[in-house]
Design a protein around this motif. Sequence first.
Motif, PDB file in Angstrom:
ATOM      1  N   VAL A 199    -108.604   3.413 -60.944  1.00  0.00           N
ATOM      2  CA  VAL A 199    -108.811   2.064 -60.442  1.00  0.00           C
ATOM      3  C   VAL A 199    -109.976   1.417 -61.189  1.00  0.00           C
ATOM      4  O   VAL A 199    -111.004   2.052 -61.421  1.00  0.00           O
ATOM      5  CB  VAL A 199    -109.143   2.088 -58.927  1.00  0.00           C
ATOM      6  CG1 VAL A 199    -109.346   0.674 -58.411  1.00  0.00           C
ATOM      7  CG2 VAL A 199    -108.062   2.800 -58.149  1.00  0.00           C
ATOM      8  N   PHE A 200    -109.757   0.183 -61.610  1.00  0.00           N
ATOM      9  CA  PHE A 200    -110.853  -0.606 -62.167  1.00  0.00           C
ATOM     10  C   PHE A 200    -111.115  -1.758 -61.217  1.00  0.00           C
ATOM     11  O   PHE A 200    -110.175  -2.438 -60.806  1.00  0.00           O
ATOM     12  CB  PHE A 200    -110.482  -1.166 -63.542  1.00  0.00           C
ATOM     13  CG  PHE A 200    -110.277  -0.111 -64.590  1.00  0.00           C
ATOM     14  CD1 PHE A 200    -111.354   0.341 -65.346  1.00  0.00           C
ATOM     15  CD2 PHE A 200    -109.029   0.439 -64.819  1.00  0.00           C
ATOM     16  CE1 PHE A 200    -111.173   1.318 -66.316  1.00  0.00           C
ATOM     17  CE2 PHE A 200    -108.832   1.411 -65.774  1.00  0.00           C
ATOM     18  CZ  PHE A 200    -109.899   1.861 -66.523  1.00  0.00           C
ATOM     19  N   VAL A 201    -112.356  -1.993 -60.868  1.00  0.00           N
ATOM     20  CA  VAL A 201    -112.682  -3.140 -60.028  1.00  0.00           C
ATOM     21  C   VAL A 201    -113.377  -4.168 -60.901  1.00  0.00           C
ATOM     22  O   VAL A 201    -114.342  -3.838 -61.602  1.00  0.00           O
ATOM     23  CB  VAL A 201    -113.597  -2.747 -58.854  1.00  0.00           C
ATOM     24  CG1 VAL A 201    -113.830  -3.953 -57.961  1.00  0.00           C
ATOM     25  CG2 VAL A 201    -112.975  -1.614 -58.063  1.00  0.00           C
ATOM     26  N   MET A 202    -112.881  -5.384 -60.875  1.00  0.00           N
ATOM     27  CA  MET A 202    -113.455  -6.411 -61.734  1.00  0.00           C
ATOM     28  C   MET A 202    -114.249  -7.433 -60.955  1.00  0.00           C
ATOM     29  O   MET A 202    -113.937  -7.740 -59.801  1.00  0.00           O
ATOM     30  CB  MET A 202    -112.337  -7.122 -62.504  1.00  0.00           C
ATOM     31  CG  MET A 202    -111.726  -6.211 -63.550  1.00  0.00           C
ATOM     32  SD  MET A 202    -110.735  -7.111 -64.726  1.00  0.00           S
ATOM     33  CE  MET A 202    -111.919  -8.204 -65.457  1.00  0.00           C
ATOM     34  N   ASP A 203    -115.260  -7.938 -61.583  1.00  0.00           N
ATOM     35  CA  ASP A 203    -116.061  -9.006 -60.996  1.00  0.00           C
ATOM     36  C   ASP A 203    -116.681  -9.799 -62.132  1.00  0.00           C
ATOM     37  O   ASP A 203    -117.228  -9.221 -63.068  1.00  0.00           O
ATOM     38  CB  ASP A 203    -117.143  -8.406 -60.094  1.00  0.00           C
ATOM     39  CG  ASP A 203    -117.956  -9.483 -59.414  1.00  0.00           C
ATOM     40  OD1 ASP A 203    -117.360 -10.440 -58.887  1.00  0.00           O
ATOM     41  OD2 ASP A 203    -119.202  -9.375 -59.427  1.00  0.00           O
ATOM     42  N   ALA A 256    -104.794  -9.193 -67.663  1.00  0.00           N
ATOM     43  CA  ALA A 256    -103.375  -8.837 -67.702  1.00  0.00           C
ATOM     44  C   ALA A 256    -102.670  -9.578 -68.830  1.00  0.00           C
ATOM     45  O   ALA A 256    -101.850  -9.003 -69.547  1.00  0.00           O
ATOM     46  CB  ALA A 256    -102.723  -9.168 -66.366  1.00  0.00           C
ATOM     47  N   LYS A 257    -102.986 -10.855 -68.993  1.00  0.00           N
ATOM     48  CA  LYS A 257    -102.285 -11.658 -69.997  1.00  0.00           C
ATOM     49  C   LYS A 257    -102.649 -11.222 -71.419  1.00  0.00           C
ATOM     50  O   LYS A 257    -101.939 -11.554 -72.363  1.00  0.00           O
ATOM     51  CB  LYS A 257    -102.599 -13.138 -69.794  1.00  0.00           C
ATOM     52  CG  LYS A 257    -101.982 -13.637 -68.501  1.00  0.00           C
ATOM     53  CD  LYS A 257    -102.111 -15.122 -68.328  1.00  0.00           C
ATOM     54  CE  LYS A 257    -101.480 -15.548 -67.017  1.00  0.00           C
ATOM     55  NZ  LYS A 257    -102.446 -15.813 -65.967  1.00  0.00           N
ATOM     56  N   HIS A 258    -103.735 -10.500 -71.588  1.00  0.00           N
ATOM     57  CA  HIS A 258    -104.071  -9.974 -72.911  1.00  0.00           C
ATOM     58  C   HIS A 258    -103.173  -8.808 -73.293  1.00  0.00           C
ATOM     59  O   HIS A 258    -102.905  -8.589 -74.465  1.00  0.00           O
ATOM     60  CB  HIS A 258    -105.530  -9.515 -72.946  1.00  0.00           C
ATOM     61  CG  HIS A 258    -106.481 -10.633 -73.214  1.00  0.00           C
ATOM     62  ND1 HIS A 258    -106.934 -11.455 -72.216  1.00  0.00           N
ATOM     63  CD2 HIS A 258    -107.033 -11.089 -74.366  1.00  0.00           C
ATOM     64  CE1 HIS A 258    -107.740 -12.358 -72.747  1.00  0.00           C
ATOM     65  NE2 HIS A 258    -107.817 -12.172 -74.044  1.00  0.00           N
ATOM     66  N   ILE A 310     -97.866   2.064 -65.447  1.00  0.00           N
ATOM     67  CA  ILE A 310     -97.928   0.905 -64.560  1.00  0.00           C
ATOM     68  C   ILE A 310     -99.367   0.394 -64.507  1.00  0.00           C
ATOM     69  O   ILE A 310    -100.302   1.172 -64.302  1.00  0.00           O
ATOM     70  CB  ILE A 310     -97.490   1.276 -63.124  1.00  0.00           C
ATOM     71  CG1 ILE A 310     -96.077   1.811 -63.101  1.00  0.00           C
ATOM     72  CG2 ILE A 310     -97.672   0.079 -62.187  1.00  0.00           C
ATOM     73  CD1 ILE A 310     -94.987   0.794 -63.183  1.00  0.00           C
ATOM     74  N   ILE A 311     -99.513  -0.895 -64.718  1.00  0.00           N
ATOM     75  CA  ILE A 311    -100.825  -1.513 -64.500  1.00  0.00           C
ATOM     76  C   ILE A 311    -100.643  -2.535 -63.397  1.00  0.00           C
ATOM     77  O   ILE A 311     -99.962  -3.544 -63.569  1.00  0.00           O
ATOM     78  CB  ILE A 311    -101.351  -2.161 -65.790  1.00  0.00           C
ATOM     79  CG1 ILE A 311    -101.531  -1.068 -66.842  1.00  0.00           C
ATOM     80  CG2 ILE A 311    -102.661  -2.895 -65.517  1.00  0.00           C
ATOM     81  CD1 ILE A 311    -102.092  -1.534 -68.142  1.00  0.00           C
ATOM     82  N   LEU A 312    -101.209  -2.209 -62.243  1.00  0.00           N
ATOM     83  CA  LEU A 312    -100.994  -3.041 -61.067  1.00  0.00           C
ATOM     84  C   LEU A 312    -102.257  -3.851 -60.782  1.00  0.00           C
ATOM     85  O   LEU A 312    -103.328  -3.297 -60.595  1.00  0.00           O
ATOM     86  CB  LEU A 312    -100.670  -2.153 -59.870  1.00  0.00           C
ATOM     87  CG  LEU A 312    -100.577  -2.873 -58.525  1.00  0.00           C
ATOM     88  CD1 LEU A 312     -99.383  -3.811 -58.487  1.00  0.00           C
ATOM     89  CD2 LEU A 312    -100.482  -1.858 -57.387  1.00  0.00           C
ATOM     90  N   ILE A 313    -102.086  -5.165 -60.768  1.00  0.00           N
ATOM     91  CA  ILE A 313    -103.217  -6.029 -60.491  1.00  0.00           C
ATOM     92  C   ILE A 313    -103.054  -6.574 -59.084  1.00  0.00           C
ATOM     93  O   ILE A 313    -101.981  -7.060 -58.727  1.00  0.00           O
ATOM     94  CB  ILE A 313    -103.268  -7.145 -61.537  1.00  0.00           C
ATOM     95  CG1 ILE A 313    -103.653  -6.478 -62.846  1.00  0.00           C
ATOM     96  CG2 ILE A 313    -104.253  -8.223 -61.160  1.00  0.00           C
ATOM     97  CD1 ILE A 313    -103.433  -7.286 -64.038  1.00  0.00           C
ATOM     98  N   ALA A 370    -104.679   0.748 -61.376  1.00  0.00           N
ATOM     99  CA  ALA A 370    -104.811  -0.451 -60.550  1.00  0.00           C
ATOM    100  C   ALA A 370    -106.037  -1.230 -60.996  1.00  0.00           C
ATOM    101  O   ALA A 370    -107.075  -0.641 -61.277  1.00  0.00           O
ATOM    102  CB  ALA A 370    -104.944  -0.073 -59.089  1.00  0.00           C
ATOM    103  N   ILE A 371    -105.868  -2.518 -61.103  1.00  0.00           N
ATOM    104  CA  ILE A 371    -107.011  -3.372 -61.406  1.00  0.00           C
ATOM    105  C   ILE A 371    -107.224  -4.277 -60.207  1.00  0.00           C
ATOM    106  O   ILE A 371    -106.328  -5.013 -59.794  1.00  0.00           O
ATOM    107  CB  ILE A 371    -106.788  -4.197 -62.684  1.00  0.00           C
ATOM    108  CG1 ILE A 371    -106.615  -3.254 -63.876  1.00  0.00           C
ATOM    109  CG2 ILE A 371    -107.969  -5.137 -62.927  1.00  0.00           C
ATOM    110  CD1 ILE A 371    -106.313  -3.929 -65.183  1.00  0.00           C
ATOM    111  N   LEU A 372    -108.408  -4.164 -59.657  1.00  0.00           N
ATOM    112  CA  LEU A 372    -108.701  -4.797 -58.388  1.00  0.00           C
ATOM    113  C   LEU A 372    -109.746  -5.878 -58.622  1.00  0.00           C
ATOM    114  O   LEU A 372    -110.604  -5.731 -59.482  1.00  0.00           O
ATOM    115  CB  LEU A 372    -109.298  -3.690 -57.513  1.00  0.00           C
ATOM    116  CG  LEU A 372    -109.182  -3.771 -56.027  1.00  0.00           C
ATOM    117  CD1 LEU A 372    -107.732  -3.842 -55.628  1.00  0.00           C
ATOM    118  CD2 LEU A 372    -109.804  -2.515 -55.433  1.00  0.00           C
TER     119      LEU A 372
END
Lengths: 298, 287, 281
Positions: free
Chosen positions: C217-221, C56-58, C201-204, C43-45
Motif C-alpha cells: 500500500v502506498f499512501v499519498m498526500d 495513475a494517468k502516468h 493490479i494497481i488499485l487507487i 493499492a494507492i490510497l
Amino acid sequence: MEEQSEEADSLAIWAGCRVGAGSGPVGNEENMLREITLGQYYQTDSVIHRMDPRVKLVTTVCYIISLFIVDNIAGYVIAGVFLALVIRLSRVPVKYMIRGMKSIVFLLIIAAGFNLFLTPGETIATFWKLKITREGIRLALFMAIRLVFLLMGSSVMTLTTTPNNLTDGMEKLLGPLKHLKVPVHEIAMMMSIALRFIPILLEETDKIMKAQIARGADFESGNLIKKAKSLVPLLVPLFISAFRRANDLAMAMEARCYRGGEHRTKMKPLIYKKRDGIAYGVVLIYLVLCVAVGKILL
Amino acid sequence: MSLILDHVSYLYEAGTAMEYTALRDVCLKISKGEFIGLIGHTGSGKSTLVQHLNGLLKPVSGNVYFNGADIHDSDYNKKELRSKVGLVFQYPEHQLFEADVFSDVCFGPKNLGLDKKETELRAYAALKQVGLEDEYFYQSPFDLSGGQKRRVAIAGVLAMQPEVLVLDEPTAGLDPKGRDEILDRIAKLRDETGMTVILVSHSMEDVARYVDRIIVMNKGQIMFDDKPREVFRHYRELEAVGLAAPQITYIMQALKKKGLDVDTDITSVEEAKEAILKALKRNGGAV
Amino acid sequence: MGIIKTRDLIYEYIRRDEEGNVEGITRALDDINLDVKQGDFVAILGHNGSGKSTLAKHINAILYPTEGTVWVDGMDTAREEHLWEIRQKAGMVFQNPDNQIIGQVVEEDVGFGPENLGVPTKEIWERVEESLKAVGMYEFRKHSPNKLSGGQKQRVSIAGVIAMHPKCIVLDEPTAMLDPNGRKEVIRAARALNDVEEITIILITHYMEEIIYANKVFVMDKGRIAMEGAPKEIFSHVEKLKALRLDVPQVTLLAHELKKSGLSVPDGILTCEELIEALKL
C-alpha cells in the motif's frame, strides 16, 4: 431491474432509459419524448432483420426515389404492394407501425391541405374563400400516399436495424468517400457515441430538472422569453456535465488504444450473404417495374 | 410539522412492458425535529421515496400529507411545499449553474419571490450554516473542491429555510474526512435549528453515529423502521438483502459469543471500547 | 525491473486564470519512486486531491512526467514510439462507469480495445468471451450497458481492458460512485484477475476496506508518498492516517482505542477474528 430478458439488444436503450417516467411535474416533456416511437427498433427475428444493413439502406434510398418516379395509381399500387410485402417479411406488427405514424398525422394534414386548397385548376367545391380543384384532390391524395409510404418505408429500415448496425452500414457504404477526405469513420463513430449517450443525457436532464424544481425553479409558466430564461439553470449544468463526459470518454478511448479508423479490425464485419444478393435483385426488378409502369406504359 | 405517506405506491413506465414497481404500499410518518437515516441499496426505492416527499413524483395510489393537507390537491401550493421540504439530490454539484457561489445560493430564495435584501440575507446565512468561508463567496462554484461544491449545493436549499431537509447520498464520492466533515456539519445544523433531517444513504456505518431513527428500504417496501440499535439487531436479515450492519455490531456479537458479557446493541466505537473494558474488568481480566 | 517503475517522478502543471495568464505552477506529483513487480496487488490510497489519480494517468501514458521517468514493462512512457504498446500493456479503468463504455451492447464494448489493436475478427470474439467470463458478465453480453448496475458496468469496463491482454490494470477509483454491493463486485473481480491470471493490479481508492487484500500500500498526500508498506503496517498508524484525511475500519479503530486504554493489543488489526484472538477470549 437488471434482470431484463435476453432480448434486450442495443436498441432497447431507447426504451431502456428510465427517464423518471410517468406523472409528476416533469412528466409532460418525458411523455413527449416517449411518444416518438416512429422508427424505434423492434426486436424480433426476420429475414429483414438479418439482412445486411447496406442492403436496407440502399433499398430505402431506392424506394424513396421510386416514390418520386411513379406518378399514377398503378405505380402507387406497385409501391404499396412492395411495402406491404416487406413489412410482412419484417414481422413487425402493422399495429406497431401505425402507432408510430400517429405523430405525423398533423404534418400529413397540413401537407395535404395545402395541396388540396392551393392547387389551381377546375373548381369542384368552394368553402368560404377556399376552392377545391380536381387537380388539388389528385395532388393532395398523391402527396398523402407518398408521404405515408415514404415514412413507413424508412421506418421499416429503422425498425429492423439496430442503430449501430445502421452506422456500420453507413460507414461501409460511404467508405469510398474517404478518398475525398470525408471523415467517414469519424462520423460513424460520432453517431454511435451519440446514440449511446442520448439516454444517459436524457436521464441527467430529468435529474437536473428535478433538482432545480426542488429549489423553486419553474419551467412551465411565463411567456416565451421567461421560459427561455428559465432554461439556464437546466442547460448550464447539462452542458458542463456533457463536456465532462466527453472529456472522460475521450480519455477512456485513448487509454484503450483508439486512434481513428486506421489499422482497426472489426468485431462484427459486414459480409454480404446470398440473401443480400437476392434482395438487391428484387429491388432492381422493383425499380424497373416502377419506371416501366410509371413512365412508359401509361 | 408532520409529513405522512399513506399507502403510497409508485410505478415506473406504467402501462408498458417495462413496468416496474418502485414503491409498494409505503406508510410513513415523519415528525418535527426527527433525524432519520433512510437506508437501502441502489434500486431499493429510497430515491423514489424522497421524491414523493416534496411532490416531485405523484403516487400511483395513496396520498402524501404535509401538515395535514394532501399535497396533490389541485389547489395545493407545490412551490411552497418545495421550500418547506428541501431536497438535495445526489451529486448536488451537478446542479450548480451561476457564475459565482453567492448568486447560486440566491437562486432558491429568489424563486420564492423574496426581495433582494431578504434573498441575500438568507443566502449569506445559509452559506455560514454550511461553514463556507467568505473568501469563496464570489468564486465560480466550478472551481471549488468536491466537498465545497457540495456545501454550496446544500446551502442553496437551506436558503429557502425548509422545515425538512432531505439529503440524497450527501457523501457520495467524498473522501473519509470530507464525508465526516459534511455529516458533522449537518448534525450541527440540525442541533442548532431543530430542523427535521433525512439522510439517504447506503451505508449504515455512516449514518448510525448521527441519526435516531433508521428506515430500511428493500424492493420498494419498508423493511425496518426503528431506532438504530433495534434495526442492527436484525443484522442477519440486513445481510440477506445486501446491506450490512456497522462492523462494530459484528464485533460485539462475536465477543458475546466468545463469552464476553457485552451489550450487543452498541453502535459506536467509543461505546464499544467502554463496554469491553468494563466487561474485561468484571471478568478479572488483565487491565 | 518490475512491471511499473518510476524514478524521481515529478509532474507540474501551470494554473491559469480566466484570461489565460499564468497564476502559478502546481506540483501535483513530487518525487515519486515506485517499483511494482509483475503479479503484485498494489493499492494507492489518498484523499481527494492528493495526486493519486495523476499518478495513475502516468502509468497509462495519458500524462507524461515533467521530470523523472516512468517505465512500463521496461518502456519509457515519454517515448512516443511506445505509446500504444504501453497503453495495451497497462490498461486503465476509470471512476465513472458511464463515461468509459463506448459500445451500445456489452460485447461490442469489450471488443472495442481489440478492434483498435487490429486483432483479427475471430480472435476478438474469443477474447471477448474469455474476458466477460473472467469478470462474470458473460450472460449479459447482449445487454445494453445502460441497463446494468454500477458494479456490473465497472466489471464490463474491466473486461474491456482484459480483452487487450494487458500485464497490468490500473483501477482509478473504480468504486467511488458505487454502492457497497457494487464495490464488493468490483474488488472481487480485481482480486480474481490478480489471483488467477496473475495480472498486476494497481488499485487507487480512498476506501480503506478495499486495501486489505493488497500486498503493498502506498499512501499519498500532497503529491508525495507519505506512507508505504503492507496493509497491516499502514493500519497500525491510525493517528497518522486520520491526519491524512483517511480513516480505518471500525475494528482497527477499536483495537487502537483499547490499546490506548492499556490493553495489550497489537497494532494493525484488520479483522474481527484477529481482535478476538488478541483479547485472548
